[in-house]
Design an enzyme around this catalytic site. Structure first.
Site, PDB file in Angstrom:
ATOM      1  N   ARG A  83       0.836  -1.201   0.000  1.00 10.88           N
ATOM      2  CA  ARG A  83       0.000   0.000   0.000  1.00 10.88           C
ATOM      3  C   ARG A  83       0.869   1.248   0.000  1.00 10.88           C
ATOM      4  O   ARG A  83       0.581   2.226  -0.679  1.00 10.88           O
ATOM      5  CB  ARG A  83      -0.916   0.022   1.242  1.00 10.88           C
ATOM      6  CG  ARG A  83      -2.104  -0.877   1.133  1.00 10.88           C
ATOM      7  CD  ARG A  83      -3.062  -0.661   2.322  1.00 10.88           C
ATOM      8  NE  ARG A  83      -4.188  -1.584   2.186  1.00 10.88           N
ATOM      9  CZ  ARG A  83      -5.208  -1.383   1.361  1.00 10.88           C
ATOM     10  NH1 ARG A  83      -5.242  -0.300   0.597  1.00 10.88           N
ATOM     11  NH2 ARG A  83      -6.192  -2.258   1.261  1.00 10.88           N
ATOM     12  N   HIS A  99     -19.089   9.934   1.147  1.00 10.89           N
ATOM     13  CA  HIS A  99     -19.431   8.601   1.650  1.00 10.89           C
ATOM     14  C   HIS A  99     -20.955   8.449   1.602  1.00 10.89           C
ATOM     15  O   HIS A  99     -21.672   9.341   2.058  1.00 10.89           O
ATOM     16  CB  HIS A  99     -18.914   8.425   3.083  1.00 10.89           C
ATOM     17  CG  HIS A  99     -19.198   7.087   3.667  1.00 10.89           C
ATOM     18  ND1 HIS A  99     -18.485   5.957   3.337  1.00 10.89           N
ATOM     19  CD2 HIS A  99     -20.153   6.685   4.541  1.00 10.89           C
ATOM     20  CE1 HIS A  99     -18.987   4.924   3.992  1.00 10.89           C
ATOM     21  NE2 HIS A  99     -19.999   5.328   4.728  1.00 10.89           N
ATOM     22  N   THR A 151      -9.350  11.711   7.149  1.00 12.63           N
ATOM     23  CA  THR A 151      -8.339  11.615   8.215  1.00 12.63           C
ATOM     24  C   THR A 151      -7.874  10.161   8.276  1.00 12.63           C
ATOM     25  O   THR A 151      -8.388   9.311   7.560  1.00 12.63           O
ATOM     26  CB  THR A 151      -8.951  12.011   9.576  1.00 12.63           C
ATOM     27  OG1 THR A 151     -10.082  11.148   9.823  1.00 12.63           O
ATOM     28  CG2 THR A 151      -9.407  13.461   9.578  1.00 12.63           C
ATOM     29  N   ASP A 174     -13.480   6.994   7.072  1.00 16.76           N
ATOM     30  CA  ASP A 174     -14.856   7.537   7.080  1.00 16.76           C
ATOM     31  C   ASP A 174     -15.169   8.257   8.386  1.00 16.76           C
ATOM     32  O   ASP A 174     -16.239   8.073   8.984  1.00 16.76           O
ATOM     33  CB  ASP A 174     -15.868   6.391   6.861  1.00 16.76           C
ATOM     34  CG  ASP A 174     -15.668   5.710   5.525  1.00 16.76           C
ATOM     35  OD1 ASP A 174     -15.992   4.514   5.429  1.00 16.76           O
ATOM     36  OD2 ASP A 174     -15.148   6.363   4.600  1.00 16.76           O
TER      37      ASP A 174
HETATM   38  C1  GRF Z   1     -20.930   6.594  -4.890  1.00 13.16           C
HETATM   39  O1  GRF Z   1     -22.012   5.965  -4.238  1.00 13.16           O
HETATM   40  C2  GRF Z   1     -20.092   7.297  -3.854  1.00 13.16           C
HETATM   41  O2  GRF Z   1     -20.843   7.647  -2.713  1.00 13.16           O
HETATM   42  C3  GRF Z   1     -19.062   6.296  -3.498  1.00 13.16           C
HETATM   43  O3  GRF Z   1     -18.751   5.684  -4.748  1.00 13.16           O
HETATM   44  C4  GRF Z   1     -19.984   5.522  -5.472  1.00 13.16           C
HETATM   45  C5  GRF Z   1     -19.754   5.639  -6.969  1.00 13.16           C
HETATM   46  O4  GRF Z   1     -19.331   6.934  -7.253  1.00 13.16           O
HETATM   47  N1  GRF Z   1     -17.923   6.912  -2.874  1.00 13.16           N
HETATM   48  P1  GRF Z   1     -18.986   7.423  -8.773  1.00 13.16           P
HETATM   49  O5  GRF Z   1     -20.202   7.199  -9.626  1.00 13.16           O
HETATM   50  O6  GRF Z   1     -17.820   6.594  -9.274  1.00 13.16           O
HETATM   51  O7  GRF Z   1     -18.666   8.875  -8.615  1.00 13.16           O
END
Ligand code: GRF
Length: 194
Positions: free
Chosen positions: A69, A113, A145, A149
């Site tokens: 990572r 989120h 942070t 989440d």
């Molecule tokens: C969304 O539900 C967002 O809340 C989460 O990823 C999902 C897809 O997002 N973080 P996107 O269509 O790739 O912007």
């Protein structure tokens, strides 16, 4: 010019909403800010094509190419810093970032989120809300942070859970509000940090 770098892993609908808002709300003229690049950990992320079509620089840092990572995050930071970012926006970015990465961008790293944090951190938020019998769900835009989440909340929106909702139908309804709230929260951040 304040450069915004957006990180995606998939469809990039939130990224597209931010790019659209930056254009339609004239962020360059009003906030001296622009979306400078869209970067993904997935070479096949559909959002990359959306960014390219909008004339925005893109890059791919495949997480599979790295042994750890830390190595991935270091390469990702290098790709991000090539655009001298004032703000890094996670938009459907499905990687857990190391403390070193989060610290590097502390105070200028945002995420969206799909729940009303602190409720339902982690994955499968809509399914968990339905199973818990929640009457409302929603989204949270927050500072990232080291605790997943969990950072300071910038914006939230409440979305009703309907009796016949599935995780998919609820996710679809929440996503519409994500596309409204995330650009608003970023614009507010740009004003506050002007
Ligand atoms: C969304 O539900 C967002 O809340 C989460 O990823 C999902 C897809 O997002 N973080 P996107 O269509 O790739 O912007």
């Amino acid at each position: 010019m304040k450069n915004i770098v957006i990180l995606i892993s998939g469809g990039g609908s939130n990224m597209a909403a931010i790019v659209r808002a930056a254009e339609q709300e004239r962020w360059a003229a009003r906030f001296n800010a622009r979306v400078a690049a869209v970067i993904s950990n997935k070479p096949d992320a559909a959002g990359l094509a959306l960014a390219r079509a909008a004339g925005i620089a893109t890059a791919v840092v495949p997480h599979k190419d790295f042994a750890s990572r830390e190595d991935f995050d270091a390469a990702l930071a290098q790709a991000i810093d090539a655009h001298a970012p004032s703000l890094v926006v996670l938009a459907g970015f499905m990687r857990i970032l190391t403390p070193g990465f989060v610290t590097r961008y502390a105070g200028r790293l945002l995420n969206i989120h799909p729940s009303l944090l602190p409720a339902f951190p982690g994955l499968h938020t809509h399914q968990r809300a339905i199973e818990a019998g929640c009457k409302v769900a929603g989204l949270t835009v927050h500072q990232v942070t080291v605790e997943l989440d969990h950072g300071p909340i910038l914006a939230q929106a409440v979305v009703p859970v309907l009796p016949d909702d599935t995780a998919a139908s609820l996710a679809e309804r929440v996503l519409v509000h994500e596309h409204r709230v995330y650009p608003q929260a970023i614009a507010a951040w740009l004003v506050e940090t002007k």
